[in-house]
Design an enzyme around this catalytic site. Structure first.
Site, PDB file in Angstrom:
ATOM      1  CG  ASP A   1      -2.228  -0.641   0.939  1.00 33.75           C
ATOM      2  OD1 ASP A   1      -2.674  -0.526  -0.217  1.00 33.75           O
ATOM      3  OD2 ASP A   1      -2.808  -1.260   1.838  1.00 33.75           O
TER       4      ASP A   1
ATOM      5  CG  ASP B   1      -4.423  22.183  11.931  1.00 35.88           C
ATOM      6  OD1 ASP B   1      -4.575  21.112  12.554  1.00 35.88           O
ATOM      7  OD2 ASP B   1      -4.739  22.340  10.741  1.00 35.88           O
TER       8      ASP B   1
ATOM      9  CB  SER C   1      -9.174  24.210  10.743  1.00 32.87           C
ATOM     10  OG  SER C   1      -8.069  24.162   9.881  1.00 32.87           O
TER      11      SER C   1
ATOM     12  CE  LYS D   1      -4.734  24.325   7.638  1.00 37.74           C
ATOM     13  NZ  LYS D   1      -4.998  24.598   9.056  1.00 37.74           N
TER      14      LYS D   1
ATOM     15  CG  ASP E   1      -5.650  -2.277   7.317  1.00 37.63           C
ATOM     16  OD1 ASP E   1      -6.228  -2.048   6.246  1.00 37.63           O
ATOM     17  OD2 ASP E   1      -4.803  -1.541   7.820  1.00 37.63           O
TER      18      ASP E   1
END
Lengths: 563, 692
Positions: free
Chosen positions: B310, B347, B387, B403, B526
């Protein structure tokens, strides 16, 4: 050794190496059903054979049917040869009025020729009629060699095909090998040999006056046709008792050279055919090289042993029992070739080889007849060792073992072990039995370690389907005829059946593509590994017996003791 | 988990238990599972009987006694090697259990939040998970809505919304709440989880022989049969030779000597160490926090030649990083960077932090204290999908910087009666087309520009793929990205191939195709989506954080849920096979020297001309002291080499990612050539000691 000896050895190898790709490529075209030059000549015969036997040449079978067909064919061949001998006095073409053969000798001979061994407990000219020699033995010389090729072809298909259970058609493999390979080559060689003076007639034995005035019977017969196939098919069973040391079998240096070459010709060329059929000629040359190295090593040791001075007599090279017409080099080249290739034809008496040269001849057989080996048999035999090598060493690259993309798993290992075990079982158990029993010992001509060597050689020869002998042993007794007979059967089918089983399971597997993580089986490292495995397995198995036989004899000879 | 605890091979507790176990393992019912060692045990018993019978007949032989003792030691040493491997495995399982993830969950009891350890949660318990917390166990959302980072499971770096009701209510243990909060009802019982079952498997020592082990056992048994033949027939040849040399039959080989020869020839070394090698292979996986459901899986790991990886987590860092600021037409790039940095100061998401870092690196814009600016941080919520900050300017106007995705910013602008320019839309489309994530920044009614968020390829991964290629392993990157982006990342990471916009069906099809071409495929996954592919793959590693379905479909579980593990697992598999092959080669190569010790010793008197020394004494190339000391030395060497090789069997031979030829050459030199030479030296040394 003289310069002439070296030139001849060089010529021998040059021709062998040169002819390998030529004949190998021709066989490849035959076995893969492509167009080839013999098709217009014998194509009608092939079609006729299928039509008269109700065979569909396009129908392929799984390994069990293939094996069943092979076993039945061999059984019928055995019964024919066995019965022919028992009743030969009542059959035609018996100008010498030879009587019926004893049951145990007939059993031994029938098994011997069916299994491509050509062990001869009898003397040809005083035992078998022309009828039996031609319709019994010569036919088996062809088809036993073709059987070996058929087994090999099934194994090759098992390796090169994927996710199928079809291994081909035993009958077409048998027919094509016989018609397009063995027959044309035999005709060609027979004409050359007749040109050299090998006899080919149906005359009665002639009685002549020798110079001393004594009468001597000169045996005659259709010899050339049988001699050619006995060489080409790694059979080895001579028309006459003296085999190729008889002037009617092997009259000239040229015939000697050609007969030697023809022992190794097909087994060597098959390595090339193999490479082509599995899609990489490198794989074929790898096997060829491994065989060649073992061959050259054996030849060199034997030549050294023969050319070094015998401390008892102080002479250089003893000639007793050697091919006196063609010299030591030709005797040894022949003895090495004939024991490497499970031929068993001889031009010198192996009993008379020096202990070390005799031991090399024996080791060539004991290693499993894989140094070129029998027609087909040598190659499928060495593939068994390849499987074991790949299994032991392949793990060291960090992958489960695989050969040519096929995973080697429990079943293949089990079958490979059986195939290695079968001939060794014969050699060890029967030799041990013979060396302690009165009926075994009473046949010995020599005492001491050399006697033990004679016994070991006989059972090795039977188990390896070689057929040559340390002729000091009188093997035409019930005990030897039977034990050697069973030894030949175990040594032949104890390998053929596991090999075909391996072919069957291999065919069903997928092929893992080649990558940098693959254990390579086509480089020098692998050649070294393969040789090491063959030598170690063979050596570990036979070292004790050999050290009590030929090694002991050699050491005693150096200290001046003989028996 | 701590690995130091048991890396010490000579941990006293394990050692003592192993010594005890090696005696218990003398039970014939257990011994017979190992044919080679079983033969040795029978030989030891026979020799012992001969010794005892000798005492009763008044002819005690100390030589026979010594042979018997060393034969028993050979069996005990073999048992010991297996026992110590098992002991280490058990110790690891204990340690595994102790060190399970100690996530603290907030269980709701009445109206109170009670902190409890995640592993103590029972089925039906209610827990609350707030921003930044890891969801303690599998469960169902019963109240609230939150954005959850499931990148560890799905490979998707964008957060997903999980809310009560509907088909978005399932949450998986190990995933992380990024914003808001949810109430979760736990649906897995403690002690009965997948890991617990795994521990039981490791501890239970219900080890079945793997296919390759079975095949090797057959080979070893076959070799043993051949050597048995050699030894059984030897008295016959010997008897013949005795007769020929005029010696009495009473000098024929005795049973203890024949057994000594047999034991020296059969492959006892590899026979003794075979199961220890297998068990320790399993242990090495556990040390890497990977649990295999069968030994077969580890073997297959060594064979894998195609890896489906992946993108997210394996090839790229799990989170996207800001790499560029693209200003709107009438905005300078500094202005944009300044606003972007301001909006991201509080953030805490990796993306947010990467914006602050980029602003500092590119324009040297320093961090500012948010509360000094009198600013309020507006966190990302699942509803607003953006946010930012609100702060009072010097003029006293409230300035709002946001943004977020282009859609949410467009709505924000439109709500402020602003204009969303076409130029920005073009940039957004272009970046999206490249597979990057465009983040639009706005101040009040004005769009300032776009932040380019990009996948970052992990450092060193390119080199790792190069190593894999050298080993003949092909890497295929799986990503949901469009082909263009996928190609760019694939090229940057140096993978051999990639699958873009891959659906679970695509993965399954790809695996089947590779397998049809003879490849063995390994993958790590998974999600429930991955279950079919995991089941189809030859090596399917399920992440512990994955769904139950995925875990059951795979044949290994990675407790760390680290996608890079796949590469390590392949290494463990290869090392296991290499160790097995190397010790087999060593064991067989050993025989050569043993022959040169024993054969001259037993045959020395045959055909002797003077003083009982026969011609074969020339084979005594090691010049061993006496025939008896020669045989004894070989037997002792044969026993001791087992103990000496136990550490190697447990640790495995040195493994490096190199091509097959390099690995083979190296192992052949050490174990093949070494295997031939070592016993010559060893036997000679022992012989010197014996004859002191």
């Amino acid at each position: 050794m003289t310069a002439q000896d070296f030139i001849q050895i060089f010529l021998f190898f040059a021709l062998l190496i040169g002819l390998t790709p030529v004949l190998g490529n021709y066989m490849y075209t035959v076995f893969t059903g492509k167009k080839h030059i013999m098709l217009p000549v014998f194509g009608w015969l092939e079609k006729l054979a299928y039509k008269s036997c109700g065979i569909d040449p396009a129908e392929e079978t799984n390994w069990k049917s293939y094996t069943f067909g092979l076993l039945m064919f061999n059984l019928i061949g055995f019964i024919f040869v066995f019965l022919m001998q028992l009743f030969q006095a009542h059959l035609p073409l018996n100008p010498a009025n030879l009587p019926n053969v004893s049951w145990h000798s007939a059993f031994n001979t029938a098994v011997s020729f069916m299994t491509n061994t050509n062990w001869q407990g009898y003397a040809g000219e005083t035992t078998l009629s022309y009828f039996v020699q031609m319709l019994g033995l010569t036919v088996q010389n062809f088809v036993s060699a073709a059987t070996g090729i058929a087994v090999l072809l099934a194994l090759i298909r098992g390796i090169s095909r994927k996710t199928t259970d079809k291994l081909g058609n035993f009958w077409t493999d048998l027919t094509r090998s016989t018609l397009y390979i063995l027959l044309p080559l035999s005709i060609l060689f027979a004409v050359v040999l007749v040109g050299q003076g090998v006899v080919q007639n149906f005359k009665t034995y002639e009685t002549v006056q020798t110079l001393q005035g004594a009468p001597q019977i000169i045996p005659m017969g259709p010899a050339a046709s049988q001699i050619v196939i006995k060489q080409l098919g790694t059979n080895g069973g001579g028309f006459f008792n003296a085999n190729s040391s008889h002037p009617f079998e092997n009259p000239t240096p040229l015939s000697n050279f050609l007969e030697m070459l023809s022992i190794l010709l097909i087994p060597a060329a098959l390595t090339y055919t193999y490479g082509k059929m599995v899609g990489s000629t490198r794989q074929g040359w790898t096997i060829f090289t491994a065989m060649m190295i073992l061959f050259v090593a054996g030849l060199s040791i034997s030549l050294c042993a023969e050319y070094s001075a015998n401390p008892i007599f102080g002479h250089l090279h003893l000639m007793e029992g050697k091919e006196t017409r063609f010299g030591i080099t030709n005797s040894i080249l022949w003895s090495t070739a004939t024991t490497s290739a499970s031929s068993g034809s001889v031009n010198a008496m192996h009993d008379s080889l020096s202990p070390i040269a005799g031991m090399i001849a024996m080791i060539n057989i004991m290693l499993g007849e894989v140094i070129f080996g029998g027609v087909g048999a040598g190659l499928y035999g060495i593939i068994i060792f390849i499987i074991i090598t790949v299994f032991i060493a392949g793990l060291m690259v960090g992958r489960t073992p695989e050969y040519l993309g096929k995973k080697i798993e429990a079943f293949e290992v089990q079958m490979a072990i059986i195939a290695v075990l079968a001939p060794n079982l014969v050699i060890q158990l029967f030799s041990a039995w013979a060396s302690v029993s009165s009926y075994g010992l009473s046949s010995l001509n020599n005492a001491g370690p050399h006697g033990l060597s004679e016994i070991l050689y006989a059972y090795s020869s039977a188990a390896g389907n070689n057929g040559s002998a340390f002729a000091g042993l009188n093997a035409n007794t019930v005990f030897y005829n039977l034990t050697l007979g069973f030894g030949m059967l175990i040594g032949r089918f104890g390998i053929i059946i596991p090999v075909l089983a391996i072919a069957g399971t291999m065919a069903k597997k997928k092929i893992t593509p080649l990558s940098a993580g693959t254990f390579r089986t086509d480089n020098w490292l692998f050649i070294g590994l393969l040789i090491a495995v063959i030598l170690i397995i063979g050596g570990l198995t036979h070292f004790p017996a050999l050290s009590l036989g030929p090694v002991m004899e050699h050491l005693q000879m150096n200290s001046g003791v003989t028996f | 988990m701590s690995t130091k605890q048991y890396t010490g091979l000579f941990n006293k507790k394990i050692l003592l238990k192993a010594v005890k176990d090696s005696v218990i393992k003398l039970n014939p019912a257990l011994l017979i599972k190992n044919p080679v060692i079983f033969i040795v045990a029978i030989g030891s018993l026979l020799t012992t009987i001969v010794v005892i019978a000798g005492i009763f007949q008044g002819s005690f032989s100390s030589f026979n006694l010594q042979i018997a003792i060393w034969l028993w030691f050979t069996v005990l040493f073999a048992n010991f090697s297996e026992a110590i491997a098992e002991g280490r495995g058990k110790a690891q399982a204990d340690s595994l259990r102790k060190n399970r993830t100690q996530t603290i969950a907030h269980k709701i009891v009445g109206k109170q939040e009670v902190p409890v350890i995640a592993t103590e949660l029972r089925k039906g318990d209610i827990v609350i998970c707030k921003t930044g917390e890891v969801i303690p166990s599998d469960g169902e959302v019963i109240e609230g809505i939150a954005s959850v980072d499931e990148s560890a499971i799905t490979g998707e770096s964008a957060p997903v919304i999980r809310e009560s009701g509907g088909d978005r209510s399932a949450v998986t243990g190990g995933t992380k709440v990024i914003s808001d909060w949810i109430l979760i009802r736990i649906i897995a019982e403690p002690g009965n989880t997948f890991i617990d079952q795994m521990i039981a498997l490791v501890e239970g020592a219900k080890r079945h022989k793997t296919p390759n082990e079975i095949a090797l056992s057959i080979l070893l048994s076959g070799l043993s049969i051949i050597f048995f033949l050699v030894v059984v027939t030897l008295p016959a040849y010997f008897g013949y030779s005795l007769k020929a040399s005029g010696l009495p039959m009473s000098q024929n080989l005795t049973i203890p000597i024949l057994i000594a020869l047999l034991v020296c020839l059969i492959p006892t070394t590899i026979g003794a160490l075979l199961s220890a090698i297998g068990i320790s292979g399993m242990d090495r996986l556990i040390q890497r926090n990977v649990i295999a459901t069968s030994g077969r899986a580890i073997e297959a790991a060594g064979d894998v030649d195609v890896l489906l990886l992946d993108k997210t987590g394996t090839i790229t860092l799990g989170n996207r990083m800001a790499t560029d600021f693209i200003p709107a037409d009438d905005v300078t790039v500094e202005e944009l960077a300044d606003a972007a940095q301001l909006s991201s100061l509080s953030d805490e998401t990796p993306e947010g932090r990467s914006i602050v870092i980029l602003a500092k690196e590119k324009f040297n814009i320093r961090g500012r204290e948010v509360h000094q600016l009198n600013a309020t941080f507006i966190p990302f919520t699942a509803q607003s999908r953006m946010s930012g900050v609100d702060y009072k300017t010097n003029e006293g106007i409230i300035n709002r910087i946001r943004k977020g995705s282009s859609e949410s910013i467009r709505t924000f602008i439109q709500n402020n009666n602003g204009f969303y320019p076409q130029g920005i839309q073009n940039i957004v489309s272009e970046l999206a087309r490249q597979g990057a994530t465009p983040l639009v920044v706005a101040e009040n009614a004005k769009v300032l520009g776009v932040i380019h968020l990009k996948d970052i390829v992990k450092g060193g991964i390119k080199q790792r793929f190069a190593e894999l290629r050298k080993m003949g392993i092909k890497t295929v990157m799986i990503t949901g990205d469009n082909p263009l982006t996928a190609a760019a990342i694939a090229a940057e990471a140096g993978v051999d191939d990639f699958m873009a916009e891959a659906t679970p069906e695509d993965k399954l099809r790809r695996i089947r195709e590779e397998q049809a071409n003879g490849h063995l495929v390994g993958m790590i996954g998974d999600g429930t989506n991955d279950a079919p592919a995991l089941a189809q793959a030859d090596i399917g590693i399920a992440m512990n954080s994955g769904t139950q379905a995925a875990r059951e479909a795979g044949n290994m579980v990675d407790l760390d849920s680290n996608p890079t593990k796949l590469i390590e697992v392949v290494g463990v598999g290869k090392q296991l096979l290499m160790t097995r092959g190397s010790l087999t080669t060593f064991s067989i190569a050993n025989d050569v020297a043993k022959y040169f010790a024993i054969i001259p010793a037993i045959a020395v008197s045959l055909y002797s001309v003077k003083k009982g020394v026969g011609p074969l004494s020339i084979l005594n190339i090691m010049h061993l002291g006496s025939p008896q000391s020669a045989i004894l030395s070989a037997v002792i060497f044969n026993a001791i080499i087992i103990i000496l090789l136990v550490p190697l069997a447990l640790k495995g031979v040195r493994y490096r990612p190199v091509s097959a030829i390099v690995a083979l050459t190296r192992n052949l030199l050490i174990f093949g050539l070494g295997g031939i030479l070592a016993p010559f030296i060893g036997i000679k040394l022992i012989d010197i000691l014996i004859n002191l």
